[in-house]
Every structure is written in structure tokens, then in C-alpha cells.
Design a protein around this motif. Structure first.
Motif, PDB file in Angstrom:
ATOM      1  N   ILE A   1       0.726  -0.958  -0.271  1.00 56.10           N
ATOM      2  CA  ILE A   1       0.056  -0.270   0.034  1.00 56.10           C
ATOM      3  C   ILE A   1       0.785   0.998  -0.610  1.00 56.10           C
ATOM      4  N   SER A   2       0.836   2.129  -0.760  1.00 61.93           N
ATOM      5  CA  SER A   2       1.278   3.674  -1.032  1.00 61.93           C
ATOM      6  C   SER A   2       0.540   4.286  -0.581  1.00 61.93           C
ATOM      7  N   ARG A   3       1.553   5.522  -0.315  1.00 60.72           N
ATOM      8  CA  ARG A   3       0.266   7.187   0.207  1.00 60.72           C
ATOM      9  C   ARG A   3      -0.748   6.863  -0.644  1.00 60.72           C
ATOM     10  N   LYS A   4       0.028   7.026  -2.587  1.00 57.86           N
ATOM     11  CA  LYS A   4      -1.563   6.905  -3.420  1.00 57.86           C
ATOM     12  C   LYS A   4      -2.921   6.027  -3.157  1.00 57.86           C
ATOM     13  N   ASP A   5      -2.323   5.399  -2.430  1.00 61.03           N
ATOM     14  CA  ASP A   5      -3.617   4.307  -2.261  1.00 61.03           C
ATOM     15  C   ASP A   5      -4.975   5.084  -1.166  1.00 61.03           C
ATOM     16  N   LYS A   6      -5.693   4.616  -1.691  1.00 52.54           N
ATOM     17  CA  LYS A   6      -6.933   4.777  -0.147  1.00 52.54           C
ATOM     18  C   LYS A   6      -7.222   3.928   0.314  1.00 52.54           C
ATOM     19  N   PHE A   7      -7.229   3.780   1.787  1.00 55.34           N
ATOM     20  CA  PHE A   7      -7.928   2.499   2.445  1.00 55.34           C
ATOM     21  C   PHE A   7      -8.743   2.911   3.881  1.00 55.34           C
ATOM     22  N   ILE A   8      -9.220   1.831   3.716  1.00 59.80           N
ATOM     23  CA  ILE A   8     -10.417   1.850   4.916  1.00 59.80           C
ATOM     24  C   ILE A   8     -10.452   1.001   6.012  1.00 59.80           C
ATOM     25  N   CYS A   9     -10.373   1.307   7.389  1.00 53.52           N
ATOM     26  CA  CYS A   9     -10.196   0.355   8.515  1.00 53.52           C
ATOM     27  C   CYS A   9     -11.292  -0.050   8.897  1.00 53.52           C
TER      28      CYS A   9
ATOM     29  N   ASN B   1      -9.354 -12.043  -1.144  1.00 54.48           N
ATOM     30  CA  ASN B   1      -9.195 -10.569  -1.086  1.00 54.48           C
ATOM     31  C   ASN B   1      -7.941 -10.257  -1.346  1.00 54.48           C
ATOM     32  N   ASN B   2      -7.401 -10.256  -2.623  1.00 57.94           N
ATOM     33  CA  ASN B   2      -5.500  -9.008  -1.715  1.00 57.94           C
ATOM     34  C   ASN B   2      -5.931  -7.879  -1.608  1.00 57.94           C
ATOM     35  N   LYS B   3      -7.081  -7.376  -1.626  1.00 55.76           N
ATOM     36  CA  LYS B   3      -6.992  -5.736  -1.102  1.00 55.76           C
ATOM     37  C   LYS B   3      -7.779  -6.043  -0.208  1.00 55.76           C
ATOM     38  N   ILE B   4      -7.910  -6.969   0.858  1.00 54.60           N
ATOM     39  CA  ILE B   4      -8.355  -6.375   2.499  1.00 54.60           C
ATOM     40  C   ILE B   4      -7.265  -7.527   3.129  1.00 54.60           C
ATOM     41  N   ILE B   5      -7.178  -6.490   4.105  1.00 50.23           N
ATOM     42  CA  ILE B   5      -5.982  -7.152   4.790  1.00 50.23           C
ATOM     43  C   ILE B   5      -5.918  -6.777   6.389  1.00 50.23           C
ATOM     44  N   ASP B   6      -5.441  -8.867   7.045  1.00 50.38           N
ATOM     45  CA  ASP B   6      -5.937  -8.626   7.925  1.00 50.38           C
ATOM     46  C   ASP B   6      -4.632  -8.616   9.067  1.00 50.38           C
ATOM     47  N   TYR B   7      -4.574  -6.788   8.866  1.00 53.24           N
ATOM     48  CA  TYR B   7      -3.593  -5.872   9.825  1.00 53.24           C
ATOM     49  C   TYR B   7      -3.430  -6.610  11.959  1.00 53.24           C
ATOM     50  N   SER B   8      -4.574  -7.281  11.843  1.00 53.18           N
ATOM     51  CA  SER B   8      -4.473  -7.783  13.385  1.00 53.18           C
ATOM     52  C   SER B   8      -4.166  -8.397  13.451  1.00 53.18           C
ATOM     53  N   GLN B   9      -3.522  -9.830  12.582  1.00 58.37           N
ATOM     54  CA  GLN B   9      -3.237 -10.545  12.379  1.00 58.37           C
ATOM     55  C   GLN B   9      -1.515 -11.370  12.533  1.00 58.37           C
ATOM     56  N   SER B  10      -1.151  -9.190  11.880  1.00 59.11           N
ATOM     57  CA  SER B  10       0.166  -8.805  10.979  1.00 59.11           C
ATOM     58  C   SER B  10       0.938  -8.305  12.018  1.00 59.11           C
TER      59      SER B  10
ATOM     60  N   PHE C   1       1.212   2.182  17.727  1.00 58.95           N
ATOM     61  CA  PHE C   1       1.762   3.455  16.377  1.00 58.95           C
ATOM     62  C   PHE C   1       1.000   3.061  15.261  1.00 58.95           C
ATOM     63  N   MET C   2       0.987   1.883  14.760  1.00 61.80           N
ATOM     64  CA  MET C   2       0.124   1.639  13.357  1.00 61.80           C
ATOM     65  C   MET C   2      -1.594   2.266  13.562  1.00 61.80           C
ATOM     66  N   ASP C   3      -1.843   1.790  15.565  1.00 60.30           N
ATOM     67  CA  ASP C   3      -3.344   1.441  15.927  1.00 60.30           C
ATOM     68  C   ASP C   3      -3.422   3.123  15.379  1.00 60.30           C
ATOM     69  N   PHE C   4      -2.775   4.051  15.683  1.00 59.32           N
ATOM     70  CA  PHE C   4      -3.204   5.370  15.045  1.00 59.32           C
ATOM     71  C   PHE C   4      -3.357   6.003  14.113  1.00 59.32           C
TER      72      PHE C   4
ATOM     73  N   PHE D   1     -12.125   5.261  20.189  1.00 60.28           N
ATOM     74  CA  PHE D   1     -11.897   5.808  20.458  1.00 60.28           C
ATOM     75  C   PHE D   1     -10.674   6.887  19.184  1.00 60.28           C
ATOM     76  N   ILE D   2     -10.174   6.207  18.726  1.00 62.64           N
ATOM     77  CA  ILE D   2      -9.379   6.766  18.087  1.00 62.64           C
ATOM     78  C   ILE D   2      -9.815   7.554  17.050  1.00 62.64           C
ATOM     79  N   PRO D   3     -10.560   6.834  15.820  1.00 56.04           N
ATOM     80  CA  PRO D   3     -10.330   8.101  14.682  1.00 56.04           C
ATOM     81  C   PRO D   3     -11.535   9.189  15.447  1.00 56.04           C
ATOM     82  N   GLU D   4     -12.280   9.069  16.436  1.00 57.74           N
ATOM     83  CA  GLU D   4     -12.890  10.093  16.981  1.00 57.74           C
ATOM     84  C   GLU D   4     -12.137  11.272  17.133  1.00 57.74           C
TER      85      GLU D   4
END
Length: 278
Positions: free
Chosen positions: A26-34, A99-108, A114-117, A135-138
Motif C-alpha cells: 500500500i502506497s501513499r497514493k492508495d486509499k484505505f478504509i479500516c 481478496n488481496n485488497k483486504i488486509i488482516d493487519y490484526s494478525q500481522s 503506533f500503527m493503530d493511531f 475513540f482513536i478515529p473520533e
């Protein structure tokens, strides 16, 4: 109505976060949703780290939901070019998908506080259930789609930009879903749905999760709003006001953030659960 984030990240820190995201291509040009669901594993694992703590946290289980129910919405969003990043510190199951565009960061191995923030700050919007992670995205004023929200009384009416859908409450005795004002009446009596007194007194009530279709419909509404494809004026204001008058009262409805909405599709589907008054 304060649009200014409560916390910020420096450009140096943001660059570090995107450098880490290269692990997922994932690059800075890519859009992502958590997206994240609440499950029981977080408190169970948290408890293991404190030797003196021996608490049965199972009374929180009513807040849980199945992460697989979020995949329909996630797959639909990838069709628009988004990456979907599943977050969470201690999750109880891996995602089952191809789907290779769905990332399971929680298991990585990339997972960190830091990355959560960073992810909360940089994502287009966040999809989450009744969990502390919201509360973090809020704090960053990141738009949030709240799903599987069990309590009407505990809705955070301060949220700057959010769409909400609720768990349903089924009454086995009446053989129907409880109306929203019936739920509020119960919550005024026993504090909130899911409390200890709720389960002790209302054994005939069943809490029902949102369907994958309900989650996807709410998510699509947020996507359209943020992409200027759909203005909030398209929301059925009559249904919105009927719902928010229950929460705030007609005279205090202006205390609610103007950008916090109940999903239009959810209200249309369950309009029979709203009061009949105008």
C-alpha cells in the motif's frame, strides 16, 4: 461542532506509517478504509498480562459481532479501488477471504500501538462496532460508520461525522422486534441494554446483530457522502427527526452533532420501529 482534531501526527510520523504500509503493498497514493469488530479475545488476553486480575468478562459478550459479517461491505469497497484494513490488537479469528485488497493487519507482524493511531488518522473512514478502538478515529475527527451498536442510550451524540446502525432487540414473548421507544423505556429503567440487570430481568429478549447487507448499506452511504455523490439532504429527515427526538427530546435535538446520522437505509427498513407521532 468542533472540526479541529483533538490530536495530530507530524509529517515525519505519517511518512513512517506509510513506509510500514509498504509491507502490504500500500502506497501513499492508495486509499484505505479500516474496519474492526468487538470480540471477547481482547479482554481475555489483556487479563493474562495482569497476575492479580481474575475477572469473568463474559458479560461484555453482547457487544461482540462476527468479523465475517463485515466482509460483504469490505469486498464491495475494494471494487471502488479501496484497500480494507482489519484492525485490532487481540482478535479471536482470522479473516476467511480471497481478496488481496483486504488486509488482516490484526494478525500481522506490523501490528503496533503506533500503527493503530496512524491508520485511524489516515484512513478514509473507519467501520467499527461497540469497541474502545473508536475513540482513536473520533479524536482525529475521522468519519466513522458505527455498526452493531447495542444501546440507544449510549450513542455518542457528540460524534463529528458518523453513521450509525443498531443491533435489534427481539421479544420472544411478543414475537416481534422491540420498537425504539420501547428499548429506551427499558434502558431508562435498567441503565442500558446489555447491563447485568438487563439480562437478569429480560430473559425473553434476544439481541440480534446487523446483517452483512445492513452493514454494507450504511458503509455505502458514508462512501457516497465523502465522495460528494450523495448529500445528507437525501436522508429522510422525517425519519431522522423521529429517531433523534427519542434520544434528545424535541427541544434539545440541536445538542446532537449535525453530522451524526442514523443510516437512512436502516431507518427505511425499520421505520415500523419508530414512534407514530409526527
Amino acid at each position: 461542532n468542533n472540526e479541529k482534531p483533538s490530536i495530530t501526527l507530524s509529517e515525519k510520523v505519517i511518512k513512517e506509517g506509510y513506509k510500514n504500509l509498504e509491507f502490504f503493498n500500500i502506497s501513499r497514493k492508495d486509499k484505505f478504509i479500516c474496519f474492526a469488530n468487538r470480540d471477547s479475545n481482547y479482554l481475555n488476553e489483556f487479563q493474562k498480562g495482569i497476575k492479580t486480575m481474575n475477572i469473568d468478562f463474559s458479560y461484555h459478550n453482547y457487544r461482540d459481532s462476527n468479523i465475517q459479517d463485515y466482509l460483504f461491505a469490505a469486498n464491495e469497497l475494494t471494487k471502488d479501488g479501496y484497500f480494507l484494513i482489519r484492525t485490532g490488537k487481540f482478535t479471536d479469528s482470522k479473516l476467511n477471504h480471497e481478496n488481496n485488497k483486504i488486509i488482516d493487519y490484526s494478525q500481522s507482524p506490523l501490528k503496533s500501538d503506533f500503527m493503530d493511531f496512524f491508520l485511524s488518522k489516515e484512513c478514509e473512514f473507519y467501520i467499527c462496532s461497540d469497541s474502545g478502538i473508536s475513540f482513536i478515529p473520533e479524536s482525529f475527527k475521522t468519519p466513522i460508520v458505527f455498526v452493531n451498536n447495542p444501546s440507544i442510550r449510549l450513542i455518542g451524540i457528540h460524534n463529528n461525522r458518523g453513521i450509525i446502525i443498531l443491533k435489534k432487540i427481539y421479544c420472544q414473548e411478543r414475537k416481534r422486534l422491540l420498537k425504539f421507544d420501547e428499548i429506551i423505556k427499558i434502558e431508562n429503567e435498567i441503565v442500558y441494554v446489555g447491563s447485568k440487570s438487563f439480562f437478569e430481568k429480560y430473559k425473553n429478549l434476544k439481541i440480534i446483530d446487523n446483517t452483512p447487507e445492513e452493514i454494507n448499506a450504511a458503509v455505502q452511504e458514508m462512501k457516497k457522502i465523502l465522495n460528494n455523490e450523495w448529500d445528507t439532504s437525501f436522508f429522510n429527515q422525517n425519519l431522522q427527526m423521529k429517531f433523534w427526538h427519542l434520544i434528545c427530546g424535541k427541544t434539545n435535538v440541536n445538542l446532537k452533532s449535525k453530522k451524526l446520522l442514523i443510516s437512512n437505509s436502516f431507518l427505511e427498513k425499520y421505520r415500523d420501529l419508530l414512534p407514530t407521532y409526527n
